[in-house]
Design an enzyme around this catalytic site. Structure first.
Site: not given
Length: 622
Positions: A305, A325, A353, A417-418, A421, A461
């Site tokens: 994403i 990242d 991090s 971004i959630s 779930k 994907g």
């Protein structure tokens, strides 16, 4: 001034040969015209016309060659001659014939009126014959080679009898390197059925697909209707996948418009082609309006994403794009891709991090991002069930640290971004994501930053998703593993997920949870069966399906919204907003502080602590 060297690149011996043949054609056409005018009798031709013929012939040759040059008849690659070259020949010969008439009138050497028409006709015929003969010989030779080496060819059916199919067939016919042979065409348009397209029979509509595959011995099917909507595409591909043939398709309409349709551009038919719903559409002007000229940060920017977010943001002219990242290989890959595509982009790639408080403080202080997309997270449900403390450290504490830094350094918008779930979670990953949503909504009430969350289902994907796993298992000969025959999931493509995230940034006013209307859920078993069929295999015979049982923390179905949240539409009917649930903020922040102190002790009962924070969390088996 740069010289045009295209003409010089054409072999001069070929040009010279063409000129010689053209001169011969002009001489023969001129004489044939007057010879036919006097009924094929040389004796009947008056001497005055023979004298005129001898006088005007050199000028006719010069004028004709001049117009042939003007209309580029010496530049075309005649082995690929098409309608364009035919039109050029028509204009060139017409101009040459008209010039001859004008010259005869100006020099008072008039020929019989029928002579001029006959001259044009013969000149046009001879010129076409010279230039198209090479292509005709190539086609005949190709058909002869096809007959004698028929076993090496792949027999193809094309779905659609439009411009895309015409381009594909034309390329197959003209190339000696393409190992395909089109045997038949399918088209639902009744007016086309029973006719021929470039000599290939259009045998009927989609109801004839199965019969035609058997009758013509088809090995491969090419879907050549780039403009077809998802319902039409799914309906036809549902039939095609039952044939056992390999399936390929033209990527999209813009390739047809740009003239990019070719055999090399064909792509494998993907499982998303069978989802049967329209792709989400976003207002790119809105996205452009709030991204352009801004400093944008993407955490987890090397992931599935995150990297797609970076791609789409990069093309909207941000002032600076920060990719953050912890995994250097992922970050390096997306960095190199963007450097190639957008050399003028101010791109900064940082290895860090989100769990490191001081590092986050340093980055926000140095770069002052205007917009933050927080995609960094541990997302694999079974792995997090085995290592729940790591899920809490990375997802909850990592998000909290980034949120605190965004609040302190006055970030304009923060989009987290959630996942679906997070709704009534049965696994630790979903529970941690629900806590992240609570953090975002809590901070939004007390900050100048607009904090929002974006919730969506499984991404086709993405790294670790079910489709790449199925493809790998099929490539290895199976079996394809499905946890339970009844398990269902909502699915979306990576571009859809990213477009939702970007649109949420445009709609954000603070505190919202944005949700995509993803249509009907899909059975994982159906996905597995369809992917096996799309790969040209038979389910159960070539590739088996094996049921392995639900994994730790996994449930049969996912929900998109908790009942208390409700739904509110946005300007984009595919995107909805869940209303914030009221929580005891003071109690929640104390629990969050306690969680931070407790999780670093590596406790065995972290799930019990999480249940106190997320009442809807019910670990699997309880």
């Amino acid at each position: 001034m740069k010289k045009n060297t295209n003409f010089l690149r054409i072999p001069m011996n070929r040009i010279f040969a063409l000129i010689l043949m053209d001169i011969m054609s002009i001489v023969v056409a001129s004489f044939a015209a007057i010879f036919l005018r006097f009924e094929f009798s040389f004796k009947e031709i008056p001497q005055e016309y023979l004298d005129k013929y001898e006088f005007i012939l050199p000028y006719t040759i010069a004028l004709t060659l001049f117009f042939f040059l003007i209309w580029k008849l010496y530049k075309s690659v005649w082995r690929y001659a098409s309608a364009t070259e035919l039109i050029n020949i028509a204009f060139a010969t017409s101009c040459a014939a008209l010039a001859q008439v004008i010259f005869c009138y100006m020099t008072s050497r008039l020929m019989p009126r029928s002579y001029y028409v006959l001259y044009w006709f013969f000149l046009f015929a001879f010129t076409c014959m010279i230039r198209f003969s090479y292509r005709i010989l190539r086609v005949l030779n190709s058909k002869r080679a096809s007959i004698f080496s028929g076993n090496d060819k792949v027999d193809v059916m094309i779905i659609g009898a439009g411009a895309a199919a015409n381009m594909i067939i034309k390329e197959i016919e003209s190339s000696q390197y393409i190992n395909l042979r089109v045997k038949c065409i399918i088209d639902d348009e009744v007016g086309c059925q029973g006719k021929l397209l470039r000599g290939i029979p259009i045998v009927g509509g989609r109801d004839k697909i199965l019969d035609a595959v058997a009758e013509y011995g088809i090995d491969e099917i090419i879907f050549a209707i780039p403009s077809a909507n998802h319902q039409v595409r799914k309906g036809i591909l549902d039939i095609c996948k039952e044939t056992g043939c390999k399936l390929r398709a033209i990527p999209g309409t813009y390739q047809l418009i740009n003239g990019e349709v070719s055999v090399s551009k064909l792509k494998e038919v993907e499982i998303e082609d069978l989802l049967g719903r329209e792709a989400i559409k976003t207002n790119m002007d809105e996205i452009m309006g709030y991204v352009s000229g801004k400093v944008v940060m993407v955490t987890g920017g090397g992931g599935s994403i995150g990297s797609e977010l970076c791609r789409q943001i990069a093309c909207h002219q941000p002032r600076q794009l920060l990719i953050l990242d912890i995994y250097e290989n992922n970050a390096y890959d997306i960095q190199q891709e963007l450097v190639r595509k957008y050399p003028k982009l101010d791109l900064v790639v940082l290895i860090a991090s989100v769990r490191n408080t001081n590092r986050m403080e340093q980055i926000f202080e140095n770069y002052h991002p205007d917009i933050v997309y927080h995609a960094a997270a541990h997302k694999h449900v079974p792995l997090m069930e085995v290592s729940p403390n790591e899920a809490v450290k990375n997802n909850v504490l990592g998000t909290w640290k980034v949120v605190q830094a965004a609040d302190k350094w006055k970030v304009k918008r923060f989009v987290m971004i959630s996942t679906d779930k997070a709704v009534n979670p049965t696994n630790i990953m979903g529970a941690t994501k629900r806590i992240c949503e609570m953090i975002v909504q809590t901070y939004n009430k007390h900050s100048d930053t607009e904090f929002v969350a974006v919730r969506f289902g499984n991404v086709l994907g993405s790294n670790g998703s079910v489709i790449p796993l199925f493809k790998k298992q099929i490539a290895e000969g199976g079996p394809v593993t499905v946890t339970d025959p009844s398990i269902i999931r909502y699915f979306m493509t990576i571009p859809e997920a990213v477009s939702l995230v970007l649109q949420a940034g445009a709609y954000a006013r603070g505190g919202e949870i944005f949700v995509l209307d993803m249509g009907e859920p899909v059975k994982i078993l159906d996905l597995a069966e369809n992917l096996i069929k799309l790969s040209g295999y038979k389910v159960g015979e070539d590739i088996a399906i094996q049921f392995t049982g639900l994994r730790p923390g996994e449930k049969l179905y996912e929900e998109m919204l908790m009942a208390e949240e409700g739904m509110k539409e946005t300007a984009n009917k595919m995107i909805h907003i869940g209303q914030p649930i009221q929580i005891d903020e003071e109690k929640f922040m104390k629990q969050l502080e306690g969680l931070r102190e407790y999780v670093v002790k590596e406790p065995d009962d972290i799930r019990e602590y999480i249940k106190q924070i997320v009442p809807t969390y019910t670990p699997k088996g309880e």
